[in-house]
Design a protein around this motif. Structure first.
Motif, short mmCIF file in Angstrom:
data_model
loop_
_atom_site.label_atom_id
_atom_site.label_comp_id
_atom_site.label_asym_id
_atom_site.label_seq_id
_atom_site.Cartn_x
_atom_site.Cartn_y
_atom_site.Cartn_z
N ARG A 168 145.65 38.42 14.96
CA ARG A 168 144.75 38.37 16.11
C ARG A 168 143.34 38.84 15.78
O ARG A 168 142.36 38.35 16.35
N HIS A 169 143.23 39.82 14.87
CA HIS A 169 141.94 40.46 14.63
C HIS A 169 141.37 40.21 13.24
O HIS A 169 140.24 40.63 12.97
N GLY A 170 142.12 39.54 12.38
CA GLY A 170 141.62 39.25 11.04
C GLY A 170 142.05 40.28 10.02
O GLY A 170 142.34 41.44 10.36
N VAL A 171 142.08 39.86 8.77
CA VAL A 171 142.48 40.73 7.66
C VAL A 171 141.24 41.26 6.97
O VAL A 171 140.43 40.47 6.45
N PRO A 172 141.02 42.57 6.93
CA PRO A 172 139.85 43.13 6.23
C PRO A 172 139.87 42.76 4.74
O PRO A 172 140.91 42.87 4.09
N GLN A 173 138.72 42.34 4.23
CA GLN A 173 138.59 42.01 2.82
C GLN A 173 137.84 43.10 2.05
O GLN A 173 137.90 43.14 0.82
N HIS A 174 137.16 43.97 2.77
CA HIS A 174 136.37 45.05 2.18
C HIS A 174 136.44 46.25 3.13
O HIS A 174 136.56 46.06 4.35
N PRO A 175 136.38 47.49 2.59
CA PRO A 175 136.43 48.65 3.50
C PRO A 175 135.42 48.61 4.63
O PRO A 175 135.72 49.07 5.75
N GLN A 176 134.25 48.04 4.39
CA GLN A 176 133.25 47.97 5.47
C GLN A 176 133.72 47.12 6.64
O GLN A 176 133.25 47.29 7.77
N HIS A 181 137.32 47.00 13.37
CA HIS A 181 138.73 47.10 13.75
C HIS A 181 139.03 48.40 14.52
O HIS A 181 138.27 49.38 14.45
N SER A 182 140.14 48.38 15.22
CA SER A 182 140.67 49.59 15.85
C SER A 182 141.49 50.35 14.80
O SER A 182 142.46 49.82 14.28
N CYS A 183 141.06 51.56 14.49
CA CYS A 183 141.71 52.34 13.44
C CYS A 183 142.41 53.56 14.03
O CYS A 183 141.91 54.20 14.96
N GLN A 240 159.94 52.43 4.76
CA GLN A 240 160.99 51.59 5.35
C GLN A 240 160.40 50.44 6.16
O GLN A 240 160.87 49.30 6.07
N ALA A 241 159.38 50.72 6.93
CA ALA A 241 158.75 49.66 7.74
C ALA A 241 158.07 48.62 6.85
O ALA A 241 158.04 47.43 7.19
N LEU A 242 157.55 49.05 5.70
CA LEU A 242 156.96 48.10 4.75
C LEU A 242 158.04 47.22 4.14
O LEU A 242 157.88 46.01 4.01
N GLU A 243 159.16 47.84 3.78
CA GLU A 243 160.23 47.09 3.11
C GLU A 243 160.86 46.05 4.03
O GLU A 243 161.27 44.98 3.56
N ASN A 244 160.95 46.36 5.32
CA ASN A 244 161.57 45.38 6.22
C ASN A 244 160.55 44.43 6.86
O ASN A 244 160.91 43.61 7.72
N GLY A 245 159.29 44.54 6.46
CA GLY A 245 158.28 43.59 6.90
C GLY A 245 157.67 43.85 8.26
O GLY A 245 156.88 43.03 8.75
N GLU A 246 158.01 44.98 8.89
CA GLU A 246 157.41 45.29 10.19
C GLU A 246 155.90 45.47 10.07
O GLU A 246 155.14 45.09 10.97
N ILE A 247 155.48 46.10 8.99
CA ILE A 247 154.06 46.34 8.75
C ILE A 247 153.72 45.89 7.34
O ILE A 247 154.62 45.72 6.50
N VAL A 248 152.44 45.71 7.07
CA VAL A 248 152.00 45.28 5.74
C VAL A 248 150.81 46.14 5.32
O VAL A 248 150.09 46.69 6.17
N PRO A 249 150.59 46.28 4.00
CA PRO A 249 149.43 47.05 3.54
C PRO A 249 148.12 46.35 3.87
O PRO A 249 148.04 45.12 3.92
N VAL A 250 147.11 47.15 4.08
CA VAL A 250 145.76 46.65 4.32
C VAL A 250 144.87 47.17 3.19
O VAL A 250 144.92 48.35 2.83
N LEU A 251 144.06 46.29 2.61
CA LEU A 251 143.20 46.63 1.47
C LEU A 251 143.99 47.27 0.33
O LEU A 251 143.62 48.33 -0.19
N PRO A 252 145.11 46.68 -0.09
CA PRO A 252 145.95 47.30 -1.11
C PRO A 252 145.28 47.40 -2.47
O PRO A 252 145.71 48.20 -3.32
N GLU A 253 144.22 46.59 -2.71
CA GLU A 253 143.54 46.64 -3.99
C GLU A 253 142.58 47.83 -4.09
O GLU A 253 142.00 48.09 -5.15
N TRP A 254 142.40 48.55 -3.00
CA TRP A 254 141.57 49.77 -2.97
C TRP A 254 142.46 51.00 -2.89
O TRP A 254 143.48 50.99 -2.20
N ASP A 255 142.07 52.06 -3.59
CA ASP A 255 142.76 53.36 -3.44
C ASP A 255 142.19 54.07 -2.22
O ASP A 255 140.96 54.25 -2.11
N PHE A 256 143.07 54.43 -1.30
CA PHE A 256 142.65 55.15 -0.10
C PHE A 256 142.74 56.65 -0.40
O PHE A 256 143.81 57.16 -0.72
N ILE A 257 141.59 57.35 -0.32
CA ILE A 257 141.52 58.76 -0.70
C ILE A 257 141.66 59.61 0.56
O ILE A 257 140.86 59.50 1.49
#
Length: 299
Positions: A168-176, A181-183, A240-257
């Motif tokens: 509905r809201h789009g997939v972020p491609q960059h942290p900016q 988005h609603s965080c 567990q929610a990631l493994e069963n597909g309920e949720i997915v990672p966002v910006l996985p190519e970036w390390d979140f500090i």
């Protein structure tokens, strides 16, 4: 009396505090209690050093003999009674205690029927001496010097959302892109809404916004599941929610500090004779939570 001996032999309250994983004020209070109980001044304190009083020198010699005798008794009792027994008091952050440590405790209690466990689930720093703690689990990149430390696992933090929210809201491609988005964030301090990312040596900081903040990882996970927004979660909460597909990672190519990021260390005060109940509990956690590096004195 044991703390008094260590203060004398280390030469300062601060050195003893580092060795025991306590605060200098906790050490000072313990010495004051001993002086009050004995009705004698044991130490002359200056801003530069400590010096034993005449009575303190005599008390120190007796306390040193007492500790030597106690250590000898521990060795003998350990040889004669190999079965671990007694209470293990553990300080652990709330989410780690609930989701990571607690699931392994029932099997430990079954394996060691004479060992009791008391978990102190607190996100605040707990003093090993003042709070009567045997072992402390802490998330840190730099464990306190003077303690014995074993790293049990690495705590990774990541951003997640539901496929429905992203569709509905789009997939972020960059942290900016998160600005749009609603965080869902921790919300305890203003810095909790300043999300930091690292990629290939480059660091990016984004001031995020959202209608919902919560200082509990389980609540943030549920908010993500309810499609409220993109949430920050430790991996052990989201797994567990990631493994069963309920949720997915966002910006996985970036390390979140995050402050909730680093090694999970099991820390305890150095001792010549580690009680059997602590030794088996430490070994059990190392086995359950992953292969840890060998025990070492932290520099």
């Amino acid at each position: 009396m044991a703390i008094f001996v260590q203060v004398v032999e280390s030469g300062s309250f601060s050195a003893t505090a580092r060795q025991l994983g306590a605060s200098p004020s906790a050490i000072s209070r313990n010495i004051s209690k001993l002086e009050h109980a004995l009705s004698v001044r044991l130490l002359h304190r200056t801003t530069r050093k400590l010096r034993l009083s005449e009575q303190g020198e005599a008390v120190y010699q007796h306390c040193r003999q007492m500790l030597d005798a106690a250590n000898a008794a521990m060795v003998v009792s350990g040889q004669g009674n190999a079965e671990p027994q007694g209470l293990v008091s553990v300080s652990v952050p709330k989410a780690i205690g609930h989701l990571v440590l607690h699931p392994h405790i029932p099997a430990f209690l079954q394996r060691y029927p004479k060992v009791d466990v008391r978990l102190r689930l607190e996100d605040r720093y707990m003093d090993l001496i003042d709070d009567h703690i045997d072992l402390a689990l802490r998330i840190t990149e730099r464990p306190a010097p003077g303690l014995i430390g074993r790293q049990l696992m690495t705590i990774d933090h990541l951003l997640c959302a539901t496929p429905h929210y992203l569709s509905r809201h789009g997939v972020p491609q960059h942290p900016q892109d998160l600005i749009q988005h609603s965080c869902i964030y921790l919300g305890e301090t203003p810095n909790d809404a300043r999300w930091k990312f690292r990629q290939a040596g480059k660091t990016v900081t984004v001031n995020v916004r959202g209608r919902y903040a919560a200082n509990h990882t389980g609540v943030r996970l549920d908010a993500v599941r309810q499609h409220i927004g993109i949430g920050s979660l430790p991996y052990f909460t989201a797994r567990q929610a990631l493994e069963n597909g309920e949720i997915v990672p966002v910006l996985p190519e970036w390390d979140f500090i995050s402050n909730y990021h680093g090694g999970l260390w099991l820390l305890y005060a150095p001792s010549q004779h580690l009680p059997a109940r602590l030794r088996v509990f430490i070994d059990y956690l190392v086995t359950c939570l992953g292969q840890a590096p060998h025990s070492k004195r932290l520099a």
